[in-house]
Design a protein around this motif. Structure first.
Motif, PDB file in Angstrom:
ATOM      1  N   GLY A  10       3.859  16.960   1.764  1.00  0.00           N
ATOM      2  CA  GLY A  10       3.444  15.806   0.903  1.00  0.00           C
ATOM      3  C   GLY A  10       4.257  14.949   0.399  1.00  0.00           C
ATOM      4  O   GLY A  10       5.391  15.333  -0.185  1.00  0.00           O
ATOM      5  N   TYR A  11       4.381  13.792   0.781  1.00  0.00           N
ATOM      6  CA  TYR A  11       5.366  12.783   0.474  1.00  0.00           C
ATOM      7  C   TYR A  11       4.828  11.118   0.600  1.00  0.00           C
ATOM      8  O   TYR A  11       3.540  11.179   0.930  1.00  0.00           O
ATOM      9  N   THR A  12       5.666  10.388   0.335  1.00  0.00           N
ATOM     10  CA  THR A  12       5.049   9.044   0.324  1.00  0.00           C
ATOM     11  C   THR A  12       5.800   8.105   1.296  1.00  0.00           C
ATOM     12  O   THR A  12       7.000   8.222   1.362  1.00  0.00           O
ATOM     13  N   THR A  16       1.010  -1.185  -0.021  1.00  0.00           N
ATOM     14  CA  THR A  16       0.215  -0.143   0.001  1.00  0.00           C
ATOM     15  C   THR A  16       1.008   1.263  -0.012  1.00  0.00           C
ATOM     16  O   THR A  16       1.826   1.397   0.867  1.00  0.00           O
ATOM     17  N   LEU A  17       0.703   2.170  -1.081  1.00  0.00           N
ATOM     18  CA  LEU A  17       1.543   3.343  -0.902  1.00  0.00           C
ATOM     19  C   LEU A  17       0.810   4.507  -0.556  1.00  0.00           C
ATOM     20  O   LEU A  17      -0.439   4.787  -0.851  1.00  0.00           O
ATOM     21  N   ILE A  18       0.988   4.787   0.375  1.00  0.00           N
ATOM     22  CA  ILE A  18       0.483   6.168   1.210  1.00  0.00           C
ATOM     23  C   ILE A  18       1.236   7.545   0.749  1.00  0.00           C
ATOM     24  O   ILE A  18       2.217   7.795   0.896  1.00  0.00           O
ATOM     25  N   ARG A  19       0.437   7.941  -0.453  1.00  0.00           N
ATOM     26  CA  ARG A  19       1.260   9.031  -1.093  1.00  0.00           C
ATOM     27  C   ARG A  19       0.790  10.539  -0.841  1.00  0.00           C
ATOM     28  O   ARG A  19       0.757  11.355  -1.336  1.00  0.00           O
ATOM     29  N   SER A  20       0.042  10.607   0.731  1.00  0.00           N
ATOM     30  CA  SER A  20      -0.308  11.961   1.062  1.00  0.00           C
ATOM     31  C   SER A  20       0.369  12.109   2.488  1.00  0.00           C
ATOM     32  O   SER A  20      -0.467  12.682   3.441  1.00  0.00           O
ATOM     33  N   MET A  21       1.499  11.791   2.591  1.00  0.00           N
ATOM     34  CA  MET A  21       1.799  11.920   4.079  1.00  0.00           C
ATOM     35  C   MET A  21       2.259  13.475   4.453  1.00  0.00           C
ATOM     36  O   MET A  21       2.518  14.263   3.419  1.00  0.00           O
ATOM     37  N   GLY A  44      -2.940  -4.849  -0.692  1.00  0.00           N
ATOM     38  CA  GLY A  44      -1.950  -5.004  -1.624  1.00  0.00           C
ATOM     39  C   GLY A  44      -2.396  -4.309  -2.933  1.00  0.00           C
ATOM     40  O   GLY A  44      -3.528  -4.553  -3.186  1.00  0.00           O
ATOM     41  N   GLY A  45      -1.249  -3.799  -3.592  1.00  0.00           N
ATOM     42  CA  GLY A  45      -1.382  -3.301  -4.684  1.00  0.00           C
ATOM     43  C   GLY A  45      -2.404  -2.051  -4.642  1.00  0.00           C
ATOM     44  O   GLY A  45      -3.102  -1.759  -5.530  1.00  0.00           O
ATOM     45  N   PHE A  46      -2.103  -1.347  -3.584  1.00  0.00           N
ATOM     46  CA  PHE A  46      -3.258  -0.285  -3.267  1.00  0.00           C
ATOM     47  C   PHE A  46      -2.448   1.181  -3.076  1.00  0.00           C
ATOM     48  O   PHE A  46      -1.458   1.438  -2.633  1.00  0.00           O
ATOM     49  N   SER A  47      -3.029   2.431  -3.730  1.00  0.00           N
ATOM     50  CA  SER A  47      -2.482   3.452  -3.467  1.00  0.00           C
ATOM     51  C   SER A  47      -3.665   4.526  -2.568  1.00  0.00           C
ATOM     52  O   SER A  47      -4.730   4.325  -2.903  1.00  0.00           O
ATOM     53  N   TYR A  48      -3.176   5.013  -1.908  1.00  0.00           N
ATOM     54  CA  TYR A  48      -3.933   5.889  -0.704  1.00  0.00           C
ATOM     55  C   TYR A  48      -3.308   7.338  -0.633  1.00  0.00           C
ATOM     56  O   TYR A  48      -2.345   7.693  -0.409  1.00  0.00           O
ATOM     57  N   GLY A  49      -4.452   8.227  -0.926  1.00  0.00           N
ATOM     58  CA  GLY A  49      -4.088   9.608  -0.939  1.00  0.00           C
ATOM     59  C   GLY A  49      -3.307  10.108  -1.995  1.00  0.00           C
ATOM     60  O   GLY A  49      -2.990   9.137  -2.918  1.00  0.00           O
ATOM     61  N   ALA A  50      -3.177  11.417  -2.248  1.00  0.00           N
ATOM     62  CA  ALA A  50      -2.421  11.920  -3.389  1.00  0.00           C
ATOM     63  C   ALA A  50      -2.051  13.358  -3.013  1.00  0.00           C
ATOM     64  O   ALA A  50      -2.408  14.177  -2.208  1.00  0.00           O
ATOM     65  N   THR A  51      -0.950  13.535  -4.018  1.00  0.00           N
ATOM     66  CA  THR A  51      -0.393  15.064  -3.605  1.00  0.00           C
ATOM     67  C   THR A  51      -0.902  15.827  -5.019  1.00  0.00           C
ATOM     68  O   THR A  51      -1.530  15.273  -5.841  1.00  0.00           O
ATOM     69  N   ASP A  52      -0.619  16.924  -5.277  1.00  0.00           N
ATOM     70  CA  ASP A  52      -1.091  17.852  -6.391  1.00  0.00           C
ATOM     71  C   ASP A  52      -0.176  17.450  -7.561  1.00  0.00           C
ATOM     72  O   ASP A  52       0.643  16.476  -7.517  1.00  0.00           O
ATOM     73  N   GLU A  53      -0.605  18.084  -8.658  1.00  0.00           N
ATOM     74  CA  GLU A  53       0.204  17.549 -10.002  1.00  0.00           C
ATOM     75  C   GLU A  53       1.723  17.527 -10.214  1.00  0.00           C
ATOM     76  O   GLU A  53       2.063  16.629 -10.821  1.00  0.00           O
ATOM     77  N   HIS A  54       2.056  18.386  -9.181  1.00  0.00           N
ATOM     78  CA  HIS A  54       3.826  18.440  -9.077  1.00  0.00           C
ATOM     79  C   HIS A  54       4.257  17.766  -7.964  1.00  0.00           C
ATOM     80  O   HIS A  54       5.394  17.498  -8.001  1.00  0.00           O
ATOM     81  N   GLY A  55       3.439  17.484  -7.049  1.00  0.00           N
ATOM     82  CA  GLY A  55       3.992  16.879  -5.834  1.00  0.00           C
ATOM     83  C   GLY A  55       4.444  17.728  -4.622  1.00  0.00           C
ATOM     84  O   GLY A  55       5.235  17.312  -3.838  1.00  0.00           O
ATOM     85  N   ALA A  86      -0.048  17.332   0.022  1.00  0.00           N
ATOM     86  CA  ALA A  86      -0.918  16.209  -0.079  1.00  0.00           C
ATOM     87  C   ALA A  86      -2.307  17.073  -0.322  1.00  0.00           C
ATOM     88  O   ALA A  86      -2.387  18.221   0.290  1.00  0.00           O
ATOM     89  N   ILE A  87      -3.278  16.437  -1.166  1.00  0.00           N
ATOM     90  CA  ILE A  87      -4.442  17.245  -1.326  1.00  0.00           C
ATOM     91  C   ILE A  87      -5.650  16.157  -1.147  1.00  0.00           C
ATOM     92  O   ILE A  87      -6.851  16.613  -1.181  1.00  0.00           O
TER      93      ILE A  87
END
Length: 454
Positions: A379-381, A119-124, A391-402, A405-406
């Motif tokens: 915003g980081y991962t 699981t990638l946490i992309r909104s830390m 498994g194989g899961f993405s949670y959260g997101a940053t803006d289009e440039h990174g 977290a949004i």
């Protein structure tokens, strides 16, 4: 105006409260001392994970170059950034991995093979843009105060499954403050046992450092008698001075060290591991050997019943020369981490072992020093694998440039709450009374990221 009588009445109430708080602390300490503080404990609810391996990437790896795919950043390469500087595209290509199609950079080709377990946490997010503060907050929940570390809280909440080994081990601990693996106001027995860096060590066959706790001039029976005398003296001092956490911790630590003198050297000896296992971790490769040994030891520790193992790797702090140095850091740990995940899976241990990867923060989309990136705590991962996460899961997101977290923002308090939840611990119930107040890892914050639970 206050009369003298009114002032004395008010002050006496305060003195009474202080006395009552002191009595409560003494009672809590006495109750804790009446039982084995490291004995296995029942979690608050059924746990998904029994143990944790925390792969701590010191220095702040760049999320936009590793696990946070930003195609718009590549399109806008060279344009002015949101907060100044020029946007810098990643030197590495991102590809969809596994059946899940998670986007992961070519900088981690071997870890990417395990995308379907992650699981990638992309909104830390954390509160500190500087290394010491962010590192301390990642480990203890705060950068301002001395508080117990995540590993210490885990051991306090669950105990350990092997009385002859520490319940919390920090391999090659993070440089800087010992707070990152300390127990603060929790009993000292819950502190992490550091293996590596500046401790006093002997050498195991694995090439890693082991605690030097044997006395070659005494038999085991003589050492036991010596220890018994020291323990009686400590206990007498404890009776005289009542609540003394340092003395209590010393008593428990001496007993643990005596038991460790037989268990630890054999556990650190990897000579009986098969060649295929050594190759799996990259131990016979100069680039990956050091971190590979640490990852193998982490597996051996958790397999032997250690509750929480932290393995530190760094330095990822590339303000310049990112394309060369980030690649070198990744090459040193990519195969060992992939080997660890595969080994755990082969042994049917990944399902109840929570593997965590992450640094204290990420890095900016804009360039610094031509070929580098600055700190980014907005915003980081991080990622998790096994231990009850999807498994194989993405949670959260940053803006289009990174930059920040949004979506589904995951503050460090939420991260801690989620880790404890996976271990069967309610972060609001896992408390310890100190100085008249119930403290917890997440203070008065934190929400479990339930979407990542399998």
């Amino acid at each position: 105006m206050f009369s003298r009588r009114h002032l004395l009445q008010s002050m006496s109430a305060g003195f009474g409260y202080l006395a009552f708080a002191g009595m409560c602390n003494e009672r809590a300490a006495a109750e804790a001392a009446s039982t084995n503080p490291l004995a296995p404990k029942t979690p608050h609810f059924p746990a998904r994970a029994k143990r944790v391996i925390f792969l701590c990437m010191q220095g702040g790896p760049s999320h936009v170059d590793t696990f946070d795919y930003k195609p718009q950043l590549a399109k806008d390469h060279g344009k002015s950034g949101k907060y100044g500087g020029s946007l810098l595209k990643s030197p590495w290509e991102f590809r969809q991995r596994g059946d899940s199609g998670l986007w992961i950079s070519d900088i981690f080709p071997n870890v990417a093979k395990h995308a379907d377990d992650m699981t990638l946490i992309r909104s830390m997010q954390c509160d500190q843009p500087v290394h010491p503060g962010a590192m301390t907050q990642m480990h203890t929940g705060t950068a301002q105060f001395i508080r117990p570390s995540l590993g210490a809280w885990t051991l306090y909440g669950l105990g350990t499954e092997n009385e002859s080994l520490p319940g919390f081990v920090s391999l090659n601990p993070p440089s800087g403050s010992s707070r990152n693996y300390g127990s603060s106001f929790l009993p000292a027995i819950y502190s992490g046992s550091k293996v590596g860096r500046s401790s006093r060590f002997g050498r195991g066959n694995s090439g890693e450092s082991v605690p030097d706790i044997r006395n070659p001039n005494l038999s085991e029976k003589q050492q036991r008698k010596q220890l018994d005398l020291i323990q009686r003296l400590n206990e007498e001092k404890l009776k005289r001075e009542k609540y003394q956490p340092g003395i209590e911790g010393m008593i428990e630590s001496y007993e643990l060290a005596f038991r460790m003198q037989d268990a630890m050297p054999s556990l650190m000896d990897t000579s009986e591991e098969t060649q295929s296992t050594l190759d799996l971790y990259g131990i016979n490769n100069a680039t990956t050997e050091s971190f590979g040994k640490q990852c193998l030891l982490a597996r051996r520790f958790v397999e032997a019943g250690v509750r929480f193992v932290e393995v530190t790797h760094g330095n990822w702090d590339q303000h310049v020369n990112l394309s060369v140095d980030h690649k070198a850091r990744a090459e040193a740990c990519d195969q060992p981490i992939a080997g660890l995940l595969q080994d755990l899976k082969q042994r049917d241990m990944l399902k109840d072992t929570l593997v965590i990867w992450g640094g204290e923060f990420g890095r900016t989309p804009a360039a610094q020093g031509g070929d580098g990136r600055n700190h980014n705590n907005k915003g980081y991962t991080t990622w998790m694998a096994g231990g009850g996460v999807k498994g194989g899961f993405s949670y959260g997101a940053t803006d289009e440039h990174g930059y920040e977290a949004i979506e589904n923002k995951c503050h460090i308090h939420d991260w801690h709450a989620t880790i404890l939840h996976l271990l069967g611990l309610d972060h609001e119930q896992l408390t310890y009374r100190y100085a008249g107040r119930d403290f917890r890892l997440t203070d008065v914050h934190g929400n479990v990221a339930t979407d990542i639970l399998a």
